[in-house]
Design a protein around this motif. Structure first.
Motif, PDB file in Angstrom:
ATOM      1  N   ASP A   1      32.577  39.973  50.155  1.00 64.19           N
ATOM      2  CA  ASP A   1      32.111  38.761  49.503  1.00 64.19           C
ATOM      3  C   ASP A   1      33.218  37.704  49.523  1.00 64.19           C
ATOM      4  N   GLU A   2      33.050  36.651  48.738  1.00 66.41           N
ATOM      5  CA  GLU A   2      34.008  35.548  48.760  1.00 66.41           C
ATOM      6  C   GLU A   2      35.388  35.966  48.244  1.00 66.41           C
TER       7      GLU A   2
ATOM      8  N   ASN B   1      41.056  43.258  49.975  1.00 68.61           N
ATOM      9  CA  ASN B   1      40.377  42.058  49.503  1.00 68.61           C
ATOM     10  C   ASN B   1      41.356  40.885  49.500  1.00 68.61           C
ATOM     11  N   GLU B   2      41.018  39.802  48.839  1.00 71.38           N
ATOM     12  CA  GLU B   2      41.863  38.610  48.862  1.00 71.38           C
ATOM     13  C   GLU B   2      43.224  38.842  48.200  1.00 71.38           C
ATOM     14  N   TYR B   3      43.315  39.827  47.325  1.00 70.45           N
ATOM     15  CA  TYR B   3      44.576  40.142  46.666  1.00 70.45           C
ATOM     16  C   TYR B   3      45.348  41.241  47.403  1.00 70.45           C
ATOM     17  N   GLY B   4      44.810  41.687  48.503  1.00 72.11           N
ATOM     18  CA  GLY B   4      45.444  42.760  49.253  1.00 72.11           C
ATOM     19  C   GLY B   4      45.134  44.136  48.719  1.00 72.11           C
ATOM     20  N   HIS B   5      44.235  44.227  47.732  1.00 73.62           N
ATOM     21  CA  HIS B   5      43.914  45.515  47.125  1.00 73.62           C
ATOM     22  C   HIS B   5      42.867  46.245  47.963  1.00 73.62           C
ATOM     23  N   THR B   6      43.165  47.473  48.291  1.00 69.51           N
ATOM     24  CA  THR B   6      42.194  48.343  48.918  1.00 69.51           C
ATOM     25  C   THR B   6      41.371  49.022  47.820  1.00 69.51           C
TER      26      THR B   6
END
Length: 335
Positions: free
Chosen positions: A97-98, A133-138
């Motif tokens: 998603d975004e 994701n956008e925060y680098g969290h898998t």
């Protein structure tokens, strides 16, 4: 070719040539204009009067037209169903998603074990498990920081990387340590039969972008159980962080954390008590300034006494150097 371009694509026809189609067209048009209906009787009448051995052009074209399927052009092959139709479904399930979150991210952070299990089974490639994701969290980062140890273990066994970094350089081990999620930490570090070649020491001693390993993160939080778990699985307790060169004992002493300092001094036999940071300071010296000297006083030894002498000499040398610099400074006339 497009009809809008006005090109004439028809072949020229001779006016004196009757292919049979024109006469048949006139015949049908005449019958329609006269109001006659082609009912069953009229069809039988025509079939009696027409010789089957005579080809006027009407019968042949009518039969050919009846055999044509106008909905499906004969010149183009029929459209086949895609052989890999499941790829479209996978793209939907693992679409981000975004915020960069997929269904696996959402299920992991909310602790939906059945959904995570289903997505793991449908995942066609292990690399999809480490989608950031956008925060680098898998998904493994999110499961570890949220305290979902079962999902954390499911992802580890499935092949998710415990060394993946987020935007701060934090691995799932870092985030579990930072949030004091001991059970998730055990789920991350426990051996996996499917991955016997994992080098835990290199992963445990991996530094984030602030130069800190998970040991330094645990010392900053002051959570002794977390630090015990890290040491049990082989983390280097004497590892120096990249900014100031502090060990876990330096951090405990600087914070004035007496229980943590006592644990390190009493239950970690390999800890370096006289380790120096980049500024040459020992943990004992930092503890004196933070009011945690009693943690070291109960465990004094000859080596600690030597360390005290070195700290005193270091302090006196610095003070004398400061005094020399101060006395030799020339005032600047700004008038």
């Amino acid at each position: 070719m497009s009809a809008k371009k006005g090109y004439d694509t028809k072949l020229p026809e001779d006016e004196n040539t009757d292919s049979g189609f024109l006469s048949g067209e006139q015949l049908f048009s005449g019958e329609l204009e006269s109001g006659s209906n082609l009912d069953s009787d009229s069809k039988n009448l025509h079939s009696d009067t027409v010789d089957v051995n005579t080809d006027s052009g009407v019968v042949c074209i009518s039969e050919n037209l009846s055999l044509l399927d106008l909905d499906t052009p004969t010149e183009q092959p029929r459209r086949e169903e895609p052989k890999n139709a499941d790829i479209a479904i996978l793209n939907v399930l693992f679409q981000q998603d975004e915020d960069g979150d997929s269904q696996l991210h959402i299920a992991a952070v909310h602790g939906c074990q059945k959904s995570v299990s289903t997505l793991i089974n449908l995942c066609p490639d292990k690399s999809w498990l480490d989608m950031p994701n956008e925060y680098g969290h898998t998904p493994l980062h999110l499961a570890a920081m949220s305290g979902h140890e079962v999902i954390t273990r499911m992802l580890v066994v499935a092949g998710a990387s415990i060394a993946a970094r987020d935007r701060r350089g934090q691995t799932p081990i870092h985030v579990a340590t930072e949030m004091s999620q001991v059970e998730c930490l055990k789920a991350l570090l426990a051996p996996v039969k499917e991955h016997p070649t994992r080098k835990m020491s290199s992963i445990l001693n991996q530094k984030n972008y602030n130069g800190q390993t998970c040991v330094h993160t645990a010392a900053n939080t002051g959570h002794i159980k977390t630090l015990q778990t890290l040491v049990y699985y082989g983390a280097d307790i004497n590892m120096r962080e990249g900014l100031a060169g502090s060990t876990a004992l330096h951090i405990a002493a600087r914070r004035g954390d007496v229980p943590l300092a006592q644990y390190l001094l009493a239950q970690c036999p390999g800890v370096e008590r006289g380790a120096r940071d980049w500024a040459g300071r020992s943990p004992r010296r930092l503890a004196r300034r933070a009011g945690a000297a009693r943690a070291f006083a109960a465990l004094s030894s000859d080596s600690d006494s030597d360390s005290d002498d070195d700290d005193d000499a270091y302090d006196s040398d610095n003070e004398s150097l400061f005094e020399k610099l101060r006395d030799n400074l020339n005032p600047i006339n700004v008038a």
